[in-house]
Design a protein around this motif. Sequence first.
Motif, PDB file in Angstrom:
ATOM      1  N   ILE A   1     -44.652 -11.944 102.890  1.00  0.00           N
ATOM      2  CA  ILE A   1     -44.904 -13.241 103.531  1.00  0.00           C
ATOM      3  C   ILE A   1     -46.022 -13.972 102.806  1.00  0.00           C
ATOM      4  CG2 ILE A   1     -45.374 -14.432 105.694  1.00  0.00           C
ATOM      5  CD1 ILE A   1     -42.760 -12.669 105.521  1.00  0.00           C
ATOM      6  N   LEU A   2     -47.056 -13.252 102.399  1.00  0.00           N
ATOM      7  CA  LEU A   2     -48.128 -13.885 101.626  1.00  0.00           C
ATOM      8  C   LEU A   2     -47.578 -14.480 100.335  1.00  0.00           C
ATOM      9  CD1 LEU A   2     -50.933 -11.255 102.201  1.00  0.00           C
ATOM     10  CD2 LEU A   2     -51.128 -13.692 102.739  1.00  0.00           C
ATOM     11  N   ASN A   3     -46.718 -13.747  99.644  1.00  0.00           N
ATOM     12  CA  ASN A   3     -46.080 -14.282  98.436  1.00  0.00           C
ATOM     13  C   ASN A   3     -45.286 -15.539  98.751  1.00  0.00           C
ATOM     14  OD1 ASN A   3     -45.251 -11.035  96.938  1.00  0.00           O
ATOM     15  ND2 ASN A   3     -47.174 -12.160  96.959  1.00  0.00           N
ATOM     16  N   LYS A   4     -44.559 -15.504  99.846  1.00  0.00           N
ATOM     17  CA  LYS A   4     -43.760 -16.665 100.259  1.00  0.00           C
ATOM     18  C   LYS A   4     -44.645 -17.888 100.491  1.00  0.00           C
ATOM     19  CE  LYS A   4     -41.045 -18.208 104.295  1.00  0.00           C
ATOM     20  NZ  LYS A   4     -40.069 -19.036 103.567  1.00  0.00           N
TER      21      LYS A   4
ATOM     22  N   ASN B   1     -41.813 -20.496 111.564  1.00  0.00           N
ATOM     23  CA  ASN B   1     -41.821 -21.517 110.523  1.00  0.00           C
ATOM     24  C   ASN B   1     -43.062 -21.390 109.632  1.00  0.00           C
ATOM     25  OD1 ASN B   1     -44.063 -23.144 111.626  1.00  0.00           O
ATOM     26  ND2 ASN B   1     -42.625 -23.685 113.253  1.00  0.00           N
ATOM     27  N   GLU B   2     -42.997 -21.993 108.488  1.00  0.00           N
ATOM     28  CA  GLU B   2     -44.058 -21.821 107.487  1.00  0.00           C
ATOM     29  C   GLU B   2     -45.410 -22.272 108.007  1.00  0.00           C
ATOM     30  OE1 GLU B   2     -45.106 -23.356 103.006  1.00  0.00           O
ATOM     31  OE2 GLU B   2     -43.074 -22.653 103.448  1.00  0.00           O
ATOM     32  N   GLU B   3     -45.434 -23.330 108.791  1.00  0.00           N
ATOM     33  CA  GLU B   3     -46.712 -23.819 109.321  1.00  0.00           C
ATOM     34  C   GLU B   3     -47.389 -22.747 110.182  1.00  0.00           C
ATOM     35  OE1 GLU B   3     -48.519 -27.480 112.071  1.00  0.00           O
ATOM     36  OE2 GLU B   3     -46.363 -27.354 111.644  1.00  0.00           O
ATOM     37  N   GLN B   4     -46.617 -22.090 111.032  1.00  0.00           N
ATOM     38  CA  GLN B   4     -47.174 -21.062 111.898  1.00  0.00           C
ATOM     39  C   GLN B   4     -47.612 -19.844 111.096  1.00  0.00           C
ATOM     40  OE1 GLN B   4     -44.912 -20.468 115.437  1.00  0.00           O
ATOM     41  NE2 GLN B   4     -46.002 -18.605 116.056  1.00  0.00           N
ATOM     42  N   LEU B   5     -46.799 -19.445 110.121  1.00  0.00           N
ATOM     43  CA  LEU B   5     -47.167 -18.319 109.273  1.00  0.00           C
ATOM     44  C   LEU B   5     -48.431 -18.630 108.469  1.00  0.00           C
ATOM     45  CD1 LEU B   5     -43.647 -17.337 107.875  1.00  0.00           C
ATOM     46  CD2 LEU B   5     -44.959 -16.118 109.622  1.00  0.00           C
ATOM     47  N   ARG B   6     -48.481 -19.827 107.949  1.00  0.00           N
ATOM     48  CA  ARG B   6     -49.653 -20.223 107.166  1.00  0.00           C
ATOM     49  C   ARG B   6     -50.913 -20.201 108.022  1.00  0.00           C
ATOM     50  NH1 ARG B   6     -50.173 -22.197 102.331  1.00  0.00           N
ATOM     51  NH2 ARG B   6     -47.908 -22.368 102.114  1.00  0.00           N
ATOM     52  N   ASP B   7     -50.800 -20.688 109.230  1.00  0.00           N
ATOM     53  CA  ASP B   7     -51.949 -20.697 110.130  1.00  0.00           C
ATOM     54  C   ASP B   7     -52.443 -19.270 110.400  1.00  0.00           C
ATOM     55  OD1 ASP B   7     -53.734 -22.132 112.094  1.00  0.00           O
ATOM     56  OD2 ASP B   7     -52.641 -20.858 113.494  1.00  0.00           O
ATOM     57  N   THR B   8     -51.505 -18.355 110.589  1.00  0.00           N
ATOM     58  CA  THR B   8     -51.862 -16.960 110.860  1.00  0.00           C
ATOM     59  C   THR B   8     -52.687 -16.359 109.734  1.00  0.00           C
ATOM     60  OG1 THR B   8     -49.909 -16.578 112.240  1.00  0.00           O
ATOM     61  CG2 THR B   8     -50.932 -14.643 111.246  1.00  0.00           C
ATOM     62  N   PHE B   9     -52.261 -16.566 108.512  1.00  0.00           N
ATOM     63  CA  PHE B   9     -52.954 -15.961 107.379  1.00  0.00           C
ATOM     64  C   PHE B   9     -54.179 -16.755 106.940  1.00  0.00           C
ATOM     65  CE2 PHE B   9     -48.888 -13.713 107.005  1.00  0.00           C
ATOM     66  CZ  PHE B   9     -49.353 -12.415 106.794  1.00  0.00           C
ATOM     67  N   GLU B  10     -54.165 -18.064 107.175  1.00  0.00           N
ATOM     68  CA  GLU B  10     -55.353 -18.856 106.855  1.00  0.00           C
ATOM     69  C   GLU B  10     -56.530 -18.470 107.741  1.00  0.00           C
ATOM     70  OE1 GLU B  10     -54.143 -22.939 107.105  1.00  0.00           O
ATOM     71  OE2 GLU B  10     -53.735 -23.074 104.941  1.00  0.00           O
ATOM     72  N   LYS B  11     -56.250 -18.120 108.984  1.00  0.00           N
ATOM     73  CA  LYS B  11     -57.318 -17.758 109.916  1.00  0.00           C
ATOM     74  C   LYS B  11     -58.116 -16.554 109.444  1.00  0.00           C
ATOM     75  CE  LYS B  11     -55.355 -19.628 114.202  1.00  0.00           C
ATOM     76  NZ  LYS B  11     -54.706 -19.286 115.508  1.00  0.00           N
ATOM     77  N   VAL B  12     -57.482 -15.681 108.692  1.00  0.00           N
ATOM     78  CA  VAL B  12     -58.186 -14.488 108.207  1.00  0.00           C
ATOM     79  C   VAL B  12     -58.599 -14.622 106.742  1.00  0.00           C
ATOM     80  CG1 VAL B  12     -57.035 -13.003 109.884  1.00  0.00           C
ATOM     81  CG2 VAL B  12     -56.027 -13.286 107.600  1.00  0.00           C
ATOM     82  N   GLY B  13     -58.376 -15.799 106.171  1.00  0.00           N
ATOM     83  CA  GLY B  13     -58.819 -16.053 104.801  1.00  0.00           C
ATOM     84  C   GLY B  13     -57.917 -15.518 103.721  1.00  0.00           C
TER      85      GLY B  13
ATOM     86  N   ASN C   1     -45.747  -9.504 114.445  1.00  0.00           N
ATOM     87  CA  ASN C   1     -45.981 -10.796 115.104  1.00  0.00           C
ATOM     88  C   ASN C   1     -45.566 -11.988 114.262  1.00  0.00           C
ATOM     89  OD1 ASN C   1     -47.038  -9.579 117.370  1.00  0.00           O
ATOM     90  ND2 ASN C   1     -49.177  -9.928 116.816  1.00  0.00           N
ATOM     91  N   LEU C   2     -44.862 -11.756 113.176  1.00  0.00           N
ATOM     92  CA  LEU C   2     -44.550 -12.846 112.245  1.00  0.00           C
ATOM     93  C   LEU C   2     -43.140 -13.399 112.409  1.00  0.00           C
ATOM     94  CD1 LEU C   2     -46.261 -11.389 109.055  1.00  0.00           C
ATOM     95  CD2 LEU C   2     -47.218 -12.949 110.770  1.00  0.00           C
ATOM     96  N   SER C   3     -42.341 -12.750 113.254  1.00  0.00           N
ATOM     97  CA  SER C   3     -40.961 -13.199 113.485  1.00  0.00           C
ATOM     98  C   SER C   3     -40.755 -13.533 114.944  1.00  0.00           C
ATOM     99  CB  SER C   3     -39.963 -12.118 113.061  1.00  0.00           C
ATOM    100  OG  SER C   3     -40.037 -11.870 111.687  1.00  0.00           O
ATOM    101  N   ASN C   4     -39.819 -14.446 115.181  1.00  0.00           N
ATOM    102  CA  ASN C   4     -39.479 -14.886 116.527  1.00  0.00           C
ATOM    103  C   ASN C   4     -38.514 -13.864 117.152  1.00  0.00           C
ATOM    104  OD1 ASN C   4     -38.220 -16.162 118.766  1.00  0.00           O
ATOM    105  ND2 ASN C   4     -38.715 -18.169 117.920  1.00  0.00           N
ATOM    106  N   PRO C   5     -38.881 -13.221 118.273  1.00  0.00           N
ATOM    107  CA  PRO C   5     -38.007 -12.201 118.857  1.00  0.00           C
ATOM    108  C   PRO C   5     -36.675 -12.759 119.359  1.00  0.00           C
ATOM    109  CG  PRO C   5     -39.866 -12.668 120.299  1.00  0.00           C
ATOM    110  CD  PRO C   5     -40.143 -13.363 119.012  1.00  0.00           C
ATOM    111  N   GLU C   6     -36.605 -14.059 119.597  1.00  0.00           N
ATOM    112  CA  GLU C   6     -35.343 -14.652 120.057  1.00  0.00           C
ATOM    113  C   GLU C   6     -34.405 -14.940 118.890  1.00  0.00           C
ATOM    114  OE1 GLU C   6     -36.064 -17.991 122.564  1.00  0.00           O
ATOM    115  OE2 GLU C   6     -37.216 -16.841 124.041  1.00  0.00           O
ATOM    116  N   SER C   7     -34.912 -15.593 117.850  1.00  0.00           N
ATOM    117  CA  SER C   7     -34.070 -15.954 116.703  1.00  0.00           C
ATOM    118  C   SER C   7     -33.918 -14.812 115.711  1.00  0.00           C
ATOM    119  CB  SER C   7     -34.650 -17.164 115.980  1.00  0.00           C
ATOM    120  OG  SER C   7     -35.841 -16.815 115.295  1.00  0.00           O
TER     121      SER C   7
END
Length: 301
Positions: free
Chosen positions: A268-271, A232-244, A221-227
């Motif tokens: 991705i966490l390292n990124k 983007n980093e904001e969306q990835l950050r939100d995903t991982f921040e939600k779970v701490g 769920n971390l990549s855009n199936p179209e592109s």
Amino acid sequence: MSHVPLIVNTEWLAGRLDDPKLRLLDATTFLKPPEDGGYYDVWSGRDVYEEGHIPGAVYADLLHDLSAPDSAFAFTVPSRERFTEKMGELGVGDDDTYVVVYDQGNAIVGAPVIASDWASRLAWQLRYEGYDNVAVLDGGFVKWKEEERPVTTEPGAYPKAIFKGERRPELLATKEDVKSALEDENVILVNSLSEADFNGETDTYARSGHIPGSVNVFFGNLSNPESKELYNEEQLRDTFEKVGALDENKKVITYCGSGIAATWNALILNKLGQHNVSMYDGSMTEWTADSSLPLDTKKDK
């Protein structure tokens, strides 16, 4: 040679194909769920590599060459001697080179998952053994071909190298580490499998469910199936921040089925700046084989 980014795009790579310091590795491998349930059928992507790959790339066989041959579980980290010997044969290891790893997609045959987790597995192994100058190609070969970039059937080859660096054991989590984490509020266990796997609705492993206390971030769920590229980093950050998982005061252990998808989440966490991350190599394959170890089958609230 300055360090390359953790993840590079196709344009970045295309501009460097002729760089004599580049070592380009195709890590394609395939999984397919058997029709009657149980563990995946697994096979090498060497034949697919031979049918077409990015010019200059050499094939790195995760299944046969870069896993422990005598392990009870698939894709177990091999001995350092085995890994460094194989990498040296592929031309990887010298201080003045850098590596880009990609795969050809379809990590799970028949599943619409966009993630270069075979590439991230090899990149993780390289870092584990002390070679940090390695990047993963975002979108992999699928995006490369969609953009009509050059493809060849001519095998790549690099001069043999001497693999240097020291193993970094802190990147690897063992079963005992995970057992200790069950009672440690400062460790976050991230299950990288699908929600159905997490909730115990599938029968891929010896037992169904997830390690107690885990949070679920599906690697697909971390990549855009179209592109075909990461969100983007904001969306990835939100995903991982939600779970701490981005708490700088916490240690993160990622796991999946056999230590493949977990390396994608770790990357991705390292990124995103979380560097206190280790990967449980045995993952669900090892954990569920031990009937004394607990499992939950309800999604954490």
